[in-house]
Design a protein around this motif. Structure first.
Motif: not given
Length: 310
Positions: A34-36, A31-32
């Motif tokens: 993909y989102s960052n 999640q980190r």
């Protein structure tokens, strides 16, 4: 370690809590990532081997204490950041989220793909994937596909098929076959010559066709080489759709037409490991249309197919 501790350690390998905790930690890292995916940080870890080894030991300690998220985050910091906008895919690309889940599911179910009875549904999934690949590359419906572990193994499989077919299966059956010549350019992937050596074709029977400074094969040079062959001498022509040195693409449509005119029985293999993901480009329509006239094609979607993450 006494017997009781050993049994406890073995049982922990199949502990569902370990599974859930580990998957949650991997999900948090994903999640980190993909989102960052921004310009902060670097593509490769700015750590030397000693520092990386220290982090590995620290990650092992964290895992033993059940601190999965901290351990996996630490391992992630020592990896190449495929999600960084400055990363340009050469061999690997940032995977789609669905493929990460699919990979985890495949590992969890652990099906054997040797025979249908060992992986019933997965065998059907494999057929679906191969049908999708054939459609994208524009191959004929009767093409048979084989998933492999990479482009080198794909090229080996293609040359094995060529050797068996051109020798009327003598090579497979009794280990004897006529001299077989493999034509390619100096820019063809090194796995082609290696495959020839492994299969007993011989690296000395891999002959280079002249090309331009980008590595594109000369159709005139191919014609001259095929004309010099004796009628009884079988041959393989290896064309490259995106070589690894310059990214250049051989003039596949013209080369196929010339090869079929001079030697209708020649085996034509296209190494599209890198360039196969460019099937959507209208400028390459003629190139991909010619693939259905070839005998074998290699494609590695994991290279360029998802090269643009954003």
């Amino acid at each position: 370690m006494d017997n009781g501790n050993r049994q406890q350690s073995i049982a922990q390998l199949w502990n569902p809590d370990e599974l859930v905790g580990g998957l949650e930690a991997v999900g948090a890292l994903g999640q980190r990532l993909y989102s960052n995916a921004d310009d902060t940080g670097s593509v490769a870890p700015s750590l030397d081997g000693k520092a990386l080894k220290q982090r590995l030991h620290e990650a092992k300690r964290l895992l033993r204490n059940g601190r999965y998220e901290d351990a996996i985050a630490l391992l992630g910091e020592g990896a190449v950041n495929l999600y960084h906008p400055g990363y340009m895919s050469q061999q690997l690309c940032a995977p789609a989220a669905a493929s990460v889940v699919g990979d985890a599911l495949a590992s969890l179910l652990n099906q054997g793909h040797a025979v249908f009875s060992m992986s019933p549904t997965h065998s059907l999934v494999e057929d679906e994937v191969l049908a999708w690949a054939k459609q994208r590359l524009g191959l004929a419906e009767d093409f048979v596909g084989i998933p492999t572990g990479g482009g080198s193994l794909s090229n080996l499989s293609a040359l094995l098929a060529a050797r068996n077919f051109l020798s009327n299966w003598r090579g497979w059956r009794d280990g004897a076959w006529p001299k077989l010549t493999v034509f390619s350019t100096a820019f063809s992937h090194y796995s082609v010559a290696r495959a020839a050596g492994m299969l007993g074709i011989g690296v000395e029977n891999c002959l280079e066709i002249e090309g331009d400074r980008y590595g594109r094969m000369s159709v005139e040079g191919l014609a001259k080489s095929l004309t010099r062959l004796r009628d009884s001498e079988p041959a393989v022509v290896v064309l490259t759709l995106g070589n690894t040195a310059t990214g250049a693409i051989d003039p596949i449509a013209d080369a196929v037409a010339v090869a079929r005119r001079i030697r209708p029985d020649v085996w034509i293999h296209v190494d599209a490991a890198h360039g196969g993901g460019l099937f959507h480009l209208s400028s390459l329509h003629e190139t991909f249309a010619a693939l259905k006239e070839c005998d074998s094609v290699s494609w590695n979607p994991h290279k360029l197919f998802f090269s643009r993450f954003r």
